[in-house]
Design a protein around this motif. Structure first.
Motif, short mmCIF file in Angstrom:
data_model
loop_
_atom_site.label_atom_id
_atom_site.label_comp_id
_atom_site.label_asym_id
_atom_site.label_seq_id
_atom_site.Cartn_x
_atom_site.Cartn_y
_atom_site.Cartn_z
N GLN A 1 14.74 8.24 -6.24
CA GLN A 1 15.87 7.36 -6.71
C GLN A 1 16.57 7.10 -5.33
OE1 GLN A 1 16.91 5.66 -9.51
NE2 GLN A 1 14.89 6.52 -10.50
N GLN A 2 16.66 8.05 -4.55
CA GLN A 2 17.25 7.90 -3.20
C GLN A 2 16.19 6.85 -2.34
OE1 GLN A 2 17.68 11.78 -1.93
NE2 GLN A 2 19.94 11.69 -2.17
N LEU A 3 15.19 7.09 -2.29
CA LEU A 3 14.15 6.33 -1.52
C LEU A 3 13.90 4.97 -2.33
CD1 LEU A 3 11.99 6.04 0.57
CD2 LEU A 3 10.33 6.86 -1.19
N ALA A 4 14.18 4.83 -3.40
CA ALA A 4 14.08 3.60 -4.26
C ALA A 4 15.34 2.62 -3.63
CB ALA A 4 13.92 3.60 -5.30
N ARG A 5 16.49 3.28 -3.67
CA ARG A 5 17.68 2.28 -3.13
C ARG A 5 17.61 2.05 -1.74
NH1 ARG A 5 20.41 6.35 -6.66
NH2 ARG A 5 20.73 7.63 -4.72
N LEU A 6 16.89 2.92 -1.00
CA LEU A 6 16.81 2.61 0.51
C LEU A 6 15.82 1.38 0.60
CD1 LEU A 6 16.35 6.08 2.17
CD2 LEU A 6 18.17 4.38 2.82
N LEU A 7 15.04 1.25 -0.24
CA LEU A 7 13.71 0.19 -0.14
C LEU A 7 14.24 -0.95 -0.95
CD1 LEU A 7 10.69 2.40 -0.22
CD2 LEU A 7 11.44 1.37 1.62
N GLY A 8 15.36 -0.79 -1.87
CA GLY A 8 15.68 -1.92 -2.49
C GLY A 8 14.67 -2.23 -3.76
N TRP A 9 13.81 -1.10 -4.35
CA TRP A 9 13.15 -1.06 -5.13
C TRP A 9 13.61 -0.46 -6.66
CZ3 TRP A 9 8.20 1.63 -2.76
CH2 TRP A 9 7.51 0.84 -1.66
N PRO A 10 13.09 -0.77 -7.70
CA PRO A 10 13.24 -0.18 -9.00
C PRO A 10 12.80 1.24 -8.85
CG PRO A 10 12.15 -2.22 -9.34
CD PRO A 10 11.87 -1.82 -8.12
N GLY A 11 13.46 2.20 -9.21
CA GLY A 11 13.14 3.61 -9.45
C GLY A 11 11.96 3.82 -9.90
N SER A 12 11.48 2.93 -10.91
CA SER A 12 10.21 3.36 -11.86
C SER A 12 8.98 3.08 -10.61
CB SER A 12 9.95 2.52 -12.64
OG SER A 12 10.11 1.05 -12.40
N LYS A 13 9.25 2.30 -9.71
CA LYS A 13 8.15 1.83 -8.60
C LYS A 13 7.70 3.13 -7.91
CE LYS A 13 6.57 -1.17 -5.05
NZ LYS A 13 6.77 -2.58 -4.27
N VAL A 14 8.71 3.67 -7.28
CA VAL A 14 8.36 5.01 -6.77
C VAL A 14 7.48 6.11 -7.51
CG1 VAL A 14 9.53 7.20 -5.59
CG2 VAL A 14 10.39 4.79 -5.08
N SER A 15 7.92 6.16 -8.62
CA SER A 15 7.39 7.03 -9.60
C SER A 15 5.88 6.63 -9.65
CB SER A 15 7.97 7.30 -10.85
OG SER A 15 7.34 7.95 -11.90
N LYS A 16 5.65 5.43 -10.10
CA LYS A 16 4.23 4.77 -10.32
C LYS A 16 3.42 4.99 -9.21
CE LYS A 16 5.57 1.50 -13.89
NZ LYS A 16 5.85 -0.01 -14.12
N LEU A 17 3.93 4.50 -8.00
CA LEU A 17 3.00 4.88 -6.70
C LEU A 17 2.70 6.54 -6.31
CD1 LEU A 17 4.81 2.51 -4.18
CD2 LEU A 17 2.72 2.21 -5.55
N GLU A 18 3.65 7.19 -6.62
CA GLU A 18 3.30 8.55 -6.61
C GLU A 18 2.47 9.29 -7.46
OE1 GLU A 18 7.44 9.85 -4.01
OE2 GLU A 18 7.12 10.79 -5.98
N ASN A 19 2.19 8.68 -8.75
CA ASN A 19 1.52 9.24 -9.96
C ASN A 19 0.32 8.39 -9.97
OD1 ASN A 19 3.19 11.61 -11.08
ND2 ASN A 19 4.58 9.98 -10.84
N GLY A 20 -0.02 7.46 -9.02
CA GLY A 20 -1.32 6.71 -9.09
C GLY A 20 -1.37 5.60 -10.20
N ARG A 21 -0.25 5.27 -10.59
CA ARG A 21 -0.13 4.46 -11.96
C ARG A 21 0.13 2.97 -11.38
NH1 ARG A 21 3.53 7.99 -13.83
NH2 ARG A 21 5.19 6.37 -13.98
N GLN A 22 0.13 2.74 -9.88
CA GLN A 22 0.31 1.55 -9.46
C GLN A 22 -0.44 1.41 -8.01
OE1 GLN A 22 4.19 -0.48 -9.81
NE2 GLN A 22 3.75 -1.42 -7.77
#
Length: 283
Positions: A31-52
């Motif tokens: 969530q901290q990284l998502a806020r730094l990047l201005g992304w939805p929190g779900s995007k960080v999770s999807k990228l890290e888990n190979g879903r995007q």
């Protein structure tokens, strides 16, 4: 999506997670990284888990936000290594049709022999400009591409010069459905079929038609091109697949040869094309 592709995407995600956990300034939560990047929190999770699939811009932003900008070349190389095989239409066409068409044209120019199977459309190497315009426009409308249609038509027309050079051979198979699909007005299709008839006697073209009534040993689906012994280009709705491993090239050639067993050539192919023209009722 292939298993190899998904595994590579998951491996890249694991590397992104590692970078987030080892920030020089201290570990960041998702969530901290998502806020730094201005992304939805779900995007960080999807990228890290190979879903995007990450874009190059995503990877650069991730490297900088985690305080490790020097790892971007590594991340970009990982992405290029697996995404070169599956080229998303939306991403590839972001700048219009021209760049993508030029890439395929370059590969065709490198080839002296091509094997083609098309189940629903006349192959690009044989398209009239008007027919090509309608086909490309349909894809543009589907994918929301707003520029480059006319450039793509011109590029496709220039690409056909390949057929008139000595030492070249296009071995083309077309399902009868491609002769009857009204992706364009009947008059345009009629002119296109007339051109196909004229290509039946060309030295550089071996054109076969698989009639509707022919028994087939394999489902006549999924158009593809085999360029020499080095590359297969296959299309799906979401992406164009470029496959350069020996096993897949051998598989697609086997599929082509199996389909050829159901094809007719010469005067028999001429009869099937003329039957499709008569059905149009334009003459």
């Amino acid at each position: 999506m292939s298993t190899d592709y998904q595994q590579a995407r998951e491996a890249l995600g694991a590397r992104l997670r590692e970078l987030r956990s080892t920030c020089p300034a201290g570990r960041l939560t998702g969530q901290q990284l998502a806020r730094l990047l201005g992304w939805p929190g779900s995007k960080v999770s999807k990228l890290e888990n190979g879903r995007q699939t990450a874009s190059p811009e995503d990877l650069r932003a991730w490297a900088e936000a985690t305080g490790q900008p020097d790892v971007y070349p590594e991340l970009a190389a990982r992405l290029a290594g697996f995404e070169s095989h599956i080229r998303s239409w939306r991403r590839s066409l972001a700048n219009g049709f021209k760049p993508m068409n030029e890439g395929l044209t370059a590969e065709i120019e490198r080839s002296s022999e091509i094997w083609v199977w098309e189940e629903a459309v006349v192959p690009g190497l044989m398209q009239t400009p008007e027919y090509a315009r309608h086909v490309i426009q349909r894809y543009a409308e589907l994918l929301g591409v707003t520029k480059g249609v006319e450039d793509a038509v011109r590029t496709r027309a220039r690409r056909q010069e390949w057929l008139y050079r000595p030492g070249r051979k296009a071995r083309v198979l077309v399902w009868e459905a491609a002769l009857r699909s009204l992706i364009c007005p009947p008059s345009v299709l009629d002119a296109q079929l007339d051109r196909l008839t004229g290509m039946l006697g060309m030295d550089t073209v071996d054109l076969g038609i698989v009639p509707f009534a022919a028994p087939v040993k394999i489902v006549p689906a999924n158009g593809f091109w085999v360029l020499g012994d080095r590359l297969v280009v296959a299309e799906d709705w979401h992406a164009e697949l470029w496959l350069d491993d020996a096993d897949n090239i051998a598989l697609y050639k086997k599929v082509w040869k199996t389909l050829r067993e159901s094809a007719v050539h010469g005067s028999d192919a001429h009869h099937v094309i003329n039957s499709a023209r008569r059905a149009l009722g334009t003459r």
